[in-house]
Design an enzyme around this catalytic site. Structure first.
Site, PDB file in Angstrom:
ATOM      1  N   GLN A 138     -13.767   2.365  -7.634  1.00  0.00           N
ATOM      2  CA  GLN A 138     -12.382   2.498  -8.075  1.00  0.00           C
ATOM      3  C   GLN A 138     -12.219   1.980  -9.500  1.00  0.00           C
ATOM      4  O   GLN A 138     -12.819   0.979  -9.872  1.00  0.00           O
ATOM      5  CB  GLN A 138     -11.483   1.709  -7.117  1.00  0.00           C
ATOM      6  CG  GLN A 138     -10.059   2.183  -7.127  1.00  0.00           C
ATOM      7  CD  GLN A 138      -9.321   1.813  -5.848  1.00  0.00           C
ATOM      8  OE1 GLN A 138      -9.930   1.578  -4.822  1.00  0.00           O
ATOM      9  NE2 GLN A 138      -8.018   1.761  -5.910  1.00  0.00           N
TER      10      GLN A 138
ATOM     11  N   SER B  81     -18.970  -0.903  -4.893  1.00  0.00           N
ATOM     12  CA  SER B  81     -17.847  -0.944  -3.953  1.00  0.00           C
ATOM     13  C   SER B  81     -17.711   0.399  -3.229  1.00  0.00           C
ATOM     14  O   SER B  81     -18.600   0.793  -2.485  1.00  0.00           O
ATOM     15  CB  SER B  81     -16.561  -1.345  -4.697  1.00  0.00           C
ATOM     16  OG  SER B  81     -15.501  -1.538  -3.795  1.00  0.00           O
ATOM     17  N   LEU B  82     -16.617   1.126  -3.469  1.00  0.00           N
ATOM     18  CA  LEU B  82     -16.463   2.462  -2.885  1.00  0.00           C
ATOM     19  C   LEU B  82     -17.714   3.317  -3.098  1.00  0.00           C
ATOM     20  O   LEU B  82     -18.110   4.109  -2.236  1.00  0.00           O
ATOM     21  CB  LEU B  82     -15.253   3.146  -3.547  1.00  0.00           C
ATOM     22  CG  LEU B  82     -15.236   4.677  -3.452  1.00  0.00           C
ATOM     23  CD1 LEU B  82     -14.843   5.104  -2.070  1.00  0.00           C
ATOM     24  CD2 LEU B  82     -14.366   5.279  -4.516  1.00  0.00           C
TER      25      LEU B  82
ATOM     26  N   ARG C  48      -9.882   3.861   4.597  1.00  0.00           N
ATOM     27  CA  ARG C  48     -10.242   2.573   3.981  1.00  0.00           C
ATOM     28  C   ARG C  48      -9.245   2.206   2.890  1.00  0.00           C
ATOM     29  O   ARG C  48      -8.738   1.086   2.820  1.00  0.00           O
ATOM     30  CB  ARG C  48     -11.653   2.675   3.403  1.00  0.00           C
ATOM     31  CG  ARG C  48     -12.185   1.452   2.636  1.00  0.00           C
ATOM     32  CD  ARG C  48     -13.557   1.809   2.053  1.00  0.00           C
ATOM     33  NE  ARG C  48     -14.260   0.694   1.400  1.00  0.00           N
ATOM     34  CZ  ARG C  48     -14.212   0.429   0.109  1.00  0.00           C
ATOM     35  NH1 ARG C  48     -13.460   1.168  -0.698  1.00  0.00           N
ATOM     36  NH2 ARG C  48     -14.912  -0.582  -0.399  1.00  0.00           N
TER      37      ARG C  48
ATOM     38  N   HIS D  71     -12.027  -7.166  -2.209  1.00  0.00           N
ATOM     39  CA  HIS D  71     -13.231  -8.020  -2.086  1.00  0.00           C
ATOM     40  C   HIS D  71     -12.910  -9.509  -2.037  1.00  0.00           C
ATOM     41  O   HIS D  71     -13.503 -10.306  -2.765  1.00  0.00           O
ATOM     42  CB  HIS D  71     -14.232  -7.701  -3.213  1.00  0.00           C
ATOM     43  CG  HIS D  71     -14.665  -6.279  -3.200  1.00  0.00           C
ATOM     44  ND1 HIS D  71     -15.423  -5.735  -2.187  1.00  0.00           N
ATOM     45  CD2 HIS D  71     -14.406  -5.264  -4.061  1.00  0.00           C
ATOM     46  CE1 HIS D  71     -15.614  -4.449  -2.428  1.00  0.00           C
ATOM     47  NE2 HIS D  71     -15.001  -4.142  -3.560  1.00  0.00           N
TER      48      HIS D  71
ATOM     49  N   GLN E 244     -18.636  -5.433   2.868  1.00  0.00           N
ATOM     50  CA  GLN E 244     -18.221  -5.422   1.458  1.00  0.00           C
ATOM     51  C   GLN E 244     -16.709  -5.326   1.272  1.00  0.00           C
ATOM     52  O   GLN E 244     -16.207  -5.533   0.179  1.00  0.00           O
ATOM     53  CB  GLN E 244     -18.955  -4.323   0.668  1.00  0.00           C
ATOM     54  CG  GLN E 244     -18.839  -2.923   1.239  1.00  0.00           C
ATOM     55  CD  GLN E 244     -18.285  -1.923   0.262  1.00  0.00           C
ATOM     56  OE1 GLN E 244     -17.094  -1.922   0.002  1.00  0.00           O
ATOM     57  NE2 GLN E 244     -19.139  -1.062  -0.263  1.00  0.00           N
TER      58      GLN E 244
END
Length: 315
Positions: free
Chosen positions: A13, A93-94, A118, A204, A253
């Protein structure tokens, strides 16, 4: 074609822009097909949002995440048609979801539906305005972690390291007041600069626990396969080769720290010689330069960059 060992890096992102993927769809039928597949999987015209906007709709986390995944998968498929395959992968991440689609751990349709859910869960976990994230520049990760611990103790609120992006950049996340306090303490410890990030939620960190539970539920319903090549896990910075470990890494995560430096080091230790950032933007290429300026990295996000990357990868 290159005989060098290639690692694909998939963005997270923050790499989104309205119009991303248009050049891929106009020049490569497999990319246009990927966009149509995403729209069909969601029962919703996602591609219209990332191709044409409006930007405020693309910025909604539940749209941003599947949009970046879709453009990244389209770019990966274009490279696949040209005979470029990775030996390893990682995603920020993503992007870890995109990496697992490329590795065959889960299907694209399952992934695009899952990351939309998500994004929705992450957005809903913390009321708007209560959380914050900030990038701390030019301060050792240990000193940033100490500043967070001190701020959490002083305020009684959540703040912790969210991303170890490079030796020069650590992102922190948590309750707004605690992040602001940690930012002050980081500056007092010698940080060159602390930049508050324009994010919709504090990703996170422990405040994402409700979203983590939702993601776990979604992932436990999916059939995952062992990855066809190793994928670096954000939370551990180690390579994952089994379906159960991949599932656990994607769950952890949501609240865990993205150890991007560790992921890159794991890929290098496994023999990576060339990195290819696959998807919108050049964020990961920039972080790679901060980690080690000597590393070779090309990015693939449109027709022009596909050609440039092919020239490098043919060497």
């Amino acid at each position: 074609m290159t005989t060098k060992k290639i690692a694909f890096l998939f963005p997270g992102q923050g790499s989104q822009t309205v119009g991303m993927g248009r050049s891929l769809a106009e020049n490569f039928p497999v990319a246009a097909d990927t966009f149509a597949e995403a729209d069909e999987a969601l029962g919703f015209p996602l591609s219209r949002i990332f191709l044409d906007g409006p930007e405020d709709e693309l910025r909604l986390t539940e749209n941003t995440q599947p949009a970046i995944l879709t453009v990244s998968v389209a770019a990966w498929r274009v490279l696949g048609e040209k005979g470029i395959a990775p030996a390893l992968a990682a995603g920020h991440s993503l992007g870890e979801w995109s990496a697992h689609v490329a590795a065959g751990t889960l299907s694209f349709a399952d992934a695009v539906r899952s990351v939309k859910a998500r994004g929705r869960s992450m957005q809903a976990a913390v009321p708007a305005g209560e959380g914050a994230m900030a990038a701390v520049l030019a301060l050792a990760a240990e000193a940033v972690t100490e500043a967070c611990a001190e701020a959490a103790a002083e305020t009684g609120l959540v703040v912790s390291a969210a991303n170890f992006n490079s030796p020069d950049q650590t992102v922190i996340s948590g309750s707004k007041a605690a992040v602001e306090k940690a930012a002050e303490l980081a500056k007092a410890r010698g940080a060159r600069k602390v930049v508050m990030l324009p994010v919709s939620a504090p990703f996170h960190c422990a405040l994402m626990r409700p979203a983590q539970e939702d993601v776990a539920e979604v992932l436990h319903r999916l059939a995952l396969r062992d990855p066809e090549f190793p994928v670096a896990a954000n939370v551990s910075g180690t390579l994952v080769t089994r379906a159960d470990a991949a599932r656990q890494a994607l769950i952890e995560q949501v609240t865990g720290t993205v150890n991007w430096v560790g992921c890159v080091q794991a890929l290098l230790a496994a023999g990576t010689e060339v990195f290819v950032e696959v998807g919108p933007g050049k964020v990961l290429t920039g972080l790679l330069r901060q980690i080690d300026r000597s590393l070779q990295c090309v990015n693939v996000e449109d027709a022009a960059s596909v050609e440039k990357a092919m020239a490098v990868l043919r060497e």
